[in-house]
Design a protein around this motif. Sequence first.
Motif, PDB file in Angstrom:
ATOM      1  N   UNK A  25       0.827  -1.209   0.000  1.00 27.96           N
ATOM      2  CA  UNK A  25       0.000   0.000   0.000  1.00 27.96           C
ATOM      3  C   UNK A  25       0.861   1.259   0.000  1.00 27.96           C
ATOM      4  N   UNK A  26       1.780   1.332   0.941  1.00 28.89           N
ATOM      5  CA  UNK A  26       2.625   2.525   1.003  1.00 28.89           C
ATOM      6  C   UNK A  26       3.597   2.554  -0.169  1.00 28.89           C
ATOM      7  N   UNK A  27       4.045   1.366  -0.597  1.00 26.83           N
ATOM      8  CA  UNK A  27       4.973   1.305  -1.718  1.00 26.83           C
ATOM      9  C   UNK A  27       4.354   1.796  -3.012  1.00 26.83           C
ATOM     10  N   UNK A  28       3.063   1.515  -3.215  1.00 27.50           N
ATOM     11  CA  UNK A  28       2.406   1.952  -4.441  1.00 27.50           C
ATOM     12  C   UNK A  28       2.404   3.476  -4.551  1.00 27.50           C
ATOM     13  N   UNK A  30       4.493   5.612  -3.041  1.00 26.04           N
ATOM     14  CA  UNK A  30       5.876   6.056  -3.231  1.00 26.04           C
ATOM     15  C   UNK A  30       6.338   5.788  -4.662  1.00 26.04           C
ATOM     16  N   UNK A  31       5.949   4.632  -5.216  1.00 23.46           N
ATOM     17  CA  UNK A  31       6.340   4.296  -6.578  1.00 23.46           C
ATOM     18  C   UNK A  31       5.748   5.288  -7.575  1.00 23.46           C
ATOM     19  N   UNK A 153      10.867   0.256  -3.704  1.00 20.85           N
ATOM     20  CA  UNK A 153      10.180   0.944  -4.800  1.00 20.85           C
ATOM     21  C   UNK A 153      10.951   2.189  -5.223  1.00 20.85           C
ATOM     22  N   UNK A 154      11.740   2.756  -4.294  1.00 22.18           N
ATOM     23  CA  UNK A 154      12.597   3.870  -4.682  1.00 22.18           C
ATOM     24  C   UNK A 154      13.622   3.453  -5.715  1.00 22.18           C
ATOM     25  N   UNK A 155      14.043   2.184  -5.661  1.00 19.68           N
ATOM     26  CA  UNK A 155      15.001   1.672  -6.647  1.00 19.68           C
ATOM     27  C   UNK A 155      14.328   1.312  -7.966  1.00 19.68           C
ATOM     28  N   UNK A 156      13.065   0.931  -7.906  1.00 18.39           N
ATOM     29  CA  UNK A 156      12.349   0.518  -9.116  1.00 18.39           C
ATOM     30  C   UNK A 156      11.810   1.715  -9.890  1.00 18.39           C
ATOM     31  N   UNK A 157      11.294   2.719  -9.165  1.00 15.16           N
ATOM     32  CA  UNK A 157      10.536   3.810  -9.764  1.00 15.16           C
ATOM     33  C   UNK A 157      11.207   4.546 -10.914  1.00 15.16           C
TER      34      UNK A 157
END
Length: 514
Positions: A25-28, A30-31, A153-157
Amino acid sequence: MKAPRWHHFLHREKQLLLMWLLGALVGMEFLENGMFVFASSHILGGIGVAPREFAQVQAAYAIGSMLMIAMQQWLSRHFGYRHYLLLALLLYALGDLASANAANLAELTTARLMQGLGGGAFFISTRVLIPMLFSPAQRPRAVRVYMLSIFSVGAIGPLLSAWLVDGWGWRWVFWVVLPPAALIALAVRWLLPRHLGRSSTPVRWSLAPVLLFVLAIGCVQWSFSEARYELFDHPERLALVILTGVLLLGLFGMHQWKHDEPLLHLRDLTHPGFLVGIALYALYYFIVNFSNYLFPQFAEQGLHIPLVTTGWLNSFAALISLAVAVLYIRYAGQVANKRALMMAGCIAMAGASFWLSSIPPDAPASALYGALVIKGFFGVLMVLPVAALTFRALDARHFAKGYQSKNIMRQMMASFSSAVAAVALQDNRFMEYNDLAARVTPSDPAAVSWLHAMQVHFEQLGYTVSQAQGAALAELGATLQQQALFMACQHLYQVLGAVAALAAVVVVSQRHLR
């Protein structure tokens, strides 16, 4: 004996799924926000508006998010967390859908406002749910999953954003979020208890503080996004809006202080340690959001690094942060002096910023790796100790109230720093371009020689003399624009380095968080 073991296994697996659900939830959010900031120039260019309008779009998201955060306790007590989060996911998905289909600034601003209303629920609710859903023995693992989700997600975004924009177009920055949002909604419906967080007594609704809060943050956010332009064109209007915003915030604060069931529980959040922690949070969010906006402009437009490579570079720095986060989670308990870690993080950011400000204009992508490695330490060494120490100052019963105020500040600083970065970059670029253009005169032998060489080059390609002259002048203009942006970015990196150094001084001088 088999049935209890089977039930215990199911319960353990459900708890693990709940941990990952909160992280998702929080990752979405941030992404999606990370992808939006990374691709902001392409998104705004896609609807035909200037980069300065990024501040307005960010302000809209921040207003929606802060309103939802302020109403979080009321709404969760009335509906329960399951229905509250499902409503937030619906608003978020509708806003995301509207953003993907936006054709002008007004549509994108409205869509981001709706998306902010939904997204504002995720960070605060998921963090508050950890002590509600998990036993004291399970909470450390839940917090680890939660933090690693954010850093992952900071690395993926950035890379995902670059790949989508480069291959599919900017609208896919929004389209790609819809399938995970649908899956997360199903998981919320299945995993969260129906009445979790719901109050047994009726919630007292009051429209006045909500309207007062919306007006106050609306004035403040408008001031953030328009101050630079209104200052010279309509200074009296800017002064009036600022004064109105300050007055409304003051009235809202007084109302909340005296109210029995306030939106923000200010009376319970006066501990000096908490207030210092919030100030350090504000510094962190200003620096990190300023940097997140600046780097893609610097790499892609200033250094002419391809978009996907710029995404790789951004994700590389985030991977460093993820690795440092894993080490921090494992070994931070052995470091008694957390203030030293915070200071080291600020110094790392200052060093990375000054490094980037000194890179030559023809530097390859590999020249950025050293600065990005150092930069990767900042987020972890600064924010994780601050997070641990700030809320230690509060009683457990005030944790949710403190986290609510912290997240309102987070959104305000994210909008403010992004607005400052966007406006400062455009202003500096304009000044650098004028300065460079003033030097390119017929009396400058280097400029004359360069133009002659470009004209000959175009004539060799088959252009007529007049066409070759026009093409050479156009090439000169583009070169000056690129060089002006590069120099403006380097100047802002010097400013960012100075702010990070100042943050290190603040960390050293404060005495409440150690």
